[in-house]
Design a protein around this motif. Sequence first.
Motif, PDB file in Angstrom:
ATOM      1  N   MET A   1     -55.290  17.512  84.455  1.00 35.41           N
ATOM      2  CA  MET A   1     -54.604  17.821  83.226  1.00 35.41           C
ATOM      3  C   MET A   1     -55.961  18.064  82.102  1.00 35.41           C
ATOM      4  SD  MET A   1     -53.000  14.349  81.186  1.00 35.41           S
ATOM      5  CE  MET A   1     -53.624  13.979  79.392  1.00 35.41           C
ATOM      6  N   ILE A   2     -55.470  18.974  81.354  1.00 33.58           N
ATOM      7  CA  ILE A   2     -56.285  19.356  80.348  1.00 33.58           C
ATOM      8  C   ILE A   2     -56.454  18.455  79.268  1.00 33.58           C
ATOM      9  CG2 ILE A   2     -56.828  21.297  78.681  1.00 33.58           C
ATOM     10  CD1 ILE A   2     -55.344  22.963  80.545  1.00 33.58           C
ATOM     11  N   MET A   3     -57.647  17.867  78.794  1.00 32.15           N
ATOM     12  CA  MET A   3     -57.794  17.090  77.711  1.00 32.15           C
ATOM     13  C   MET A   3     -57.646  18.091  76.304  1.00 32.15           C
ATOM     14  SD  MET A   3     -58.466  14.150  79.076  1.00 32.15           S
ATOM     15  CE  MET A   3     -59.047  13.387  77.852  1.00 32.15           C
ATOM     16  N   SER A   4     -57.153  17.442  75.291  1.00 30.23           N
ATOM     17  CA  SER A   4     -56.936  17.757  74.188  1.00 30.23           C
ATOM     18  C   SER A   4     -58.187  18.001  73.507  1.00 30.23           C
ATOM     19  CB  SER A   4     -55.854  17.476  73.387  1.00 30.23           C
ATOM     20  OG  SER A   4     -55.847  16.123  72.996  1.00 30.23           O
ATOM     21  N   LYS A   5     -58.538  18.973  72.569  1.00 30.42           N
ATOM     22  CA  LYS A   5     -59.785  18.560  71.789  1.00 30.42           C
ATOM     23  C   LYS A   5     -59.469  17.598  70.698  1.00 30.42           C
ATOM     24  CE  LYS A   5     -61.925  22.881  73.207  1.00 30.42           C
ATOM     25  NZ  LYS A   5     -62.424  23.995  72.893  1.00 30.42           N
ATOM     26  N   LYS A   6     -60.704  16.915  70.200  1.00 34.25           N
ATOM     27  CA  LYS A   6     -60.614  16.032  69.379  1.00 34.25           C
ATOM     28  C   LYS A   6     -61.116  16.305  68.128  1.00 34.25           C
ATOM     29  CE  LYS A   6     -61.519  11.939  71.455  1.00 34.25           C
ATOM     30  NZ  LYS A   6     -62.121  10.789  72.056  1.00 34.25           N
ATOM     31  N   ILE A   7     -60.557  16.100  67.064  1.00 35.49           N
ATOM     32  CA  ILE A   7     -60.896  16.543  65.502  1.00 35.49           C
ATOM     33  C   ILE A   7     -60.912  14.947  64.703  1.00 35.49           C
ATOM     34  CG2 ILE A   7     -60.370  17.828  63.550  1.00 35.49           C
ATOM     35  CD1 ILE A   7     -58.644  19.845  65.290  1.00 35.49           C
ATOM     36  N   LEU A   8     -62.049  14.916  64.031  1.00 29.59           N
ATOM     37  CA  LEU A   8     -62.070  13.755  62.866  1.00 29.59           C
ATOM     38  C   LEU A   8     -61.915  14.346  61.709  1.00 29.59           C
ATOM     39  CD1 LEU A   8     -62.686  11.059  62.113  1.00 29.59           C
ATOM     40  CD2 LEU A   8     -65.183  11.743  62.041  1.00 29.59           C
ATOM     41  N   VAL A   9     -60.734  13.849  60.951  1.00 29.41           N
ATOM     42  CA  VAL A   9     -60.343  14.278  59.388  1.00 29.41           C
ATOM     43  C   VAL A   9     -61.030  13.037  58.626  1.00 29.41           C
ATOM     44  CG1 VAL A   9     -58.776  15.138  57.906  1.00 29.41           C
ATOM     45  CG2 VAL A   9     -58.595  15.578  60.314  1.00 29.41           C
ATOM     46  N   ILE A  10     -61.845  13.421  57.604  1.00 28.89           N
ATOM     47  CA  ILE A  10     -62.355  12.322  56.830  1.00 28.89           C
ATOM     48  C   ILE A  10     -61.944  12.868  55.296  1.00 28.89           C
ATOM     49  CG2 ILE A  10     -64.301  11.266  55.910  1.00 28.89           C
ATOM     50  CD1 ILE A  10     -65.954  12.231  58.343  1.00 28.89           C
ATOM     51  N   ASP A  11     -61.075  12.049  54.876  1.00 32.11           N
ATOM     52  CA  ASP A  11     -60.606  12.361  53.307  1.00 32.11           C
ATOM     53  C   ASP A  11     -59.957  10.966  52.803  1.00 32.11           C
ATOM     54  OD1 ASP A  11     -58.745  13.167  51.456  1.00 32.11           O
ATOM     55  OD2 ASP A  11     -58.610  14.992  52.307  1.00 32.11           O
ATOM     56  N   ASP A  12     -60.502  10.894  51.540  1.00 34.80           N
ATOM     57  CA  ASP A  12     -60.121   9.476  50.723  1.00 34.80           C
ATOM     58  C   ASP A  12     -58.607   9.503  50.459  1.00 34.80           C
ATOM     59  OD1 ASP A  12     -60.808  11.546  49.069  1.00 34.80           O
ATOM     60  OD2 ASP A  12     -60.637  10.022  47.351  1.00 34.80           O
ATOM     61  N   ASP A  13     -57.712  10.542  50.891  1.00 34.60           N
ATOM     62  CA  ASP A  13     -56.350  10.552  50.070  1.00 34.60           C
ATOM     63  C   ASP A  13     -55.492  10.490  51.469  1.00 34.60           C
ATOM     64  OD1 ASP A  13     -53.720  11.767  50.044  1.00 34.60           O
ATOM     65  OD2 ASP A  13     -54.534  12.574  48.084  1.00 34.60           O
ATOM     66  N   SER A  14     -54.852   9.352  51.704  1.00 33.99           N
ATOM     67  CA  SER A  14     -54.135   8.937  52.972  1.00 33.99           C
ATOM     68  C   SER A  14     -53.114  10.102  53.123  1.00 33.99           C
ATOM     69  CB  SER A  14     -53.679   7.555  53.088  1.00 33.99           C
ATOM     70  OG  SER A  14     -52.542   7.512  51.894  1.00 33.99           O
ATOM     71  N   MET A  15     -52.616  10.786  52.032  1.00 30.32           N
ATOM     72  CA  MET A  15     -51.417  11.851  52.344  1.00 30.32           C
ATOM     73  C   MET A  15     -52.046  12.734  52.906  1.00 30.32           C
ATOM     74  SD  MET A  15     -48.346  12.286  52.491  1.00 30.32           S
ATOM     75  CE  MET A  15     -47.466  11.153  51.779  1.00 30.32           C
ATOM     76  N   ASN A  16     -53.235  13.216  52.403  1.00 29.86           N
ATOM     77  CA  ASN A  16     -53.795  14.337  53.282  1.00 29.86           C
ATOM     78  C   ASN A  16     -54.066  13.991  54.696  1.00 29.86           C
ATOM     79  OD1 ASN A  16     -53.770  16.020  50.816  1.00 29.86           O
ATOM     80  ND2 ASN A  16     -55.810  15.156  50.220  1.00 29.86           N
ATOM     81  N   LEU A  17     -54.570  13.044  55.073  1.00 29.89           N
ATOM     82  CA  LEU A  17     -54.788  12.537  56.219  1.00 29.89           C
ATOM     83  C   LEU A  17     -53.447  12.717  56.986  1.00 29.89           C
ATOM     84  CD1 LEU A  17     -57.575   9.502  55.863  1.00 29.89           C
ATOM     85  CD2 LEU A  17     -57.919  11.556  56.768  1.00 29.89           C
ATOM     86  N   LYS A  18     -52.538  12.136  56.579  1.00 30.80           N
ATOM     87  CA  LYS A  18     -51.189  12.122  57.435  1.00 30.80           C
ATOM     88  C   LYS A  18     -50.926  13.628  57.462  1.00 30.80           C
ATOM     89  CE  LYS A  18     -49.607   7.759  55.947  1.00 30.80           C
ATOM     90  NZ  LYS A  18     -49.293   6.938  54.648  1.00 30.80           N
ATOM     91  N   VAL A  19     -51.003  14.383  56.533  1.00 34.54           N
ATOM     92  CA  VAL A  19     -50.376  15.831  56.844  1.00 34.54           C
ATOM     93  C   VAL A  19     -51.430  16.615  57.708  1.00 34.54           C
ATOM     94  CG1 VAL A  19     -50.265  18.138  55.390  1.00 34.54           C
ATOM     95  CG2 VAL A  19     -49.302  15.856  54.320  1.00 34.54           C
TER      96      VAL A  19
END
Length: 123
Positions: A1-19
């Motif tokens: 199984m191929i592992m998906s790459k992991k991205i950390l999103v840092i943003d103080d706006d929770s809507m931006n994080l969700k999008v």
Amino acid sequence: MIMSKKILVIDDDSMNLKVAEFILSKKGGYEVLRAESGEDGIKILDENSVDLVLLDIEMPGMNGIATLKEIRKNDTYGEIPVMFLSASSDEPAEAAQLHTLGLITKPFLPTELIEQVEKVIGK
């Protein structure tokens, strides 16, 4: 199984994080970690290996530049690719010295966000 790459999103706006999480996980197939502050982002990096950090510039407390300076000081993850997120299309002067890989303007278009990420870390 191929592992998906992991991205950390840092943003103080929770809507931006969700999008961003929705676009990157559902459309891009990436695993996404979220942090609502620079301090939380550093804690997540201390505990997780990630392939890319998407970092908001304007945040209360530790802003994106201060967060990136902390990331670059770390021996374990200091070389991680980082791209800024910003409502402004102007990249901060310090960005080049801190080895960022560009700027994604908000609000981001799904195709543009995925294209930018794929350029840096692939699929």
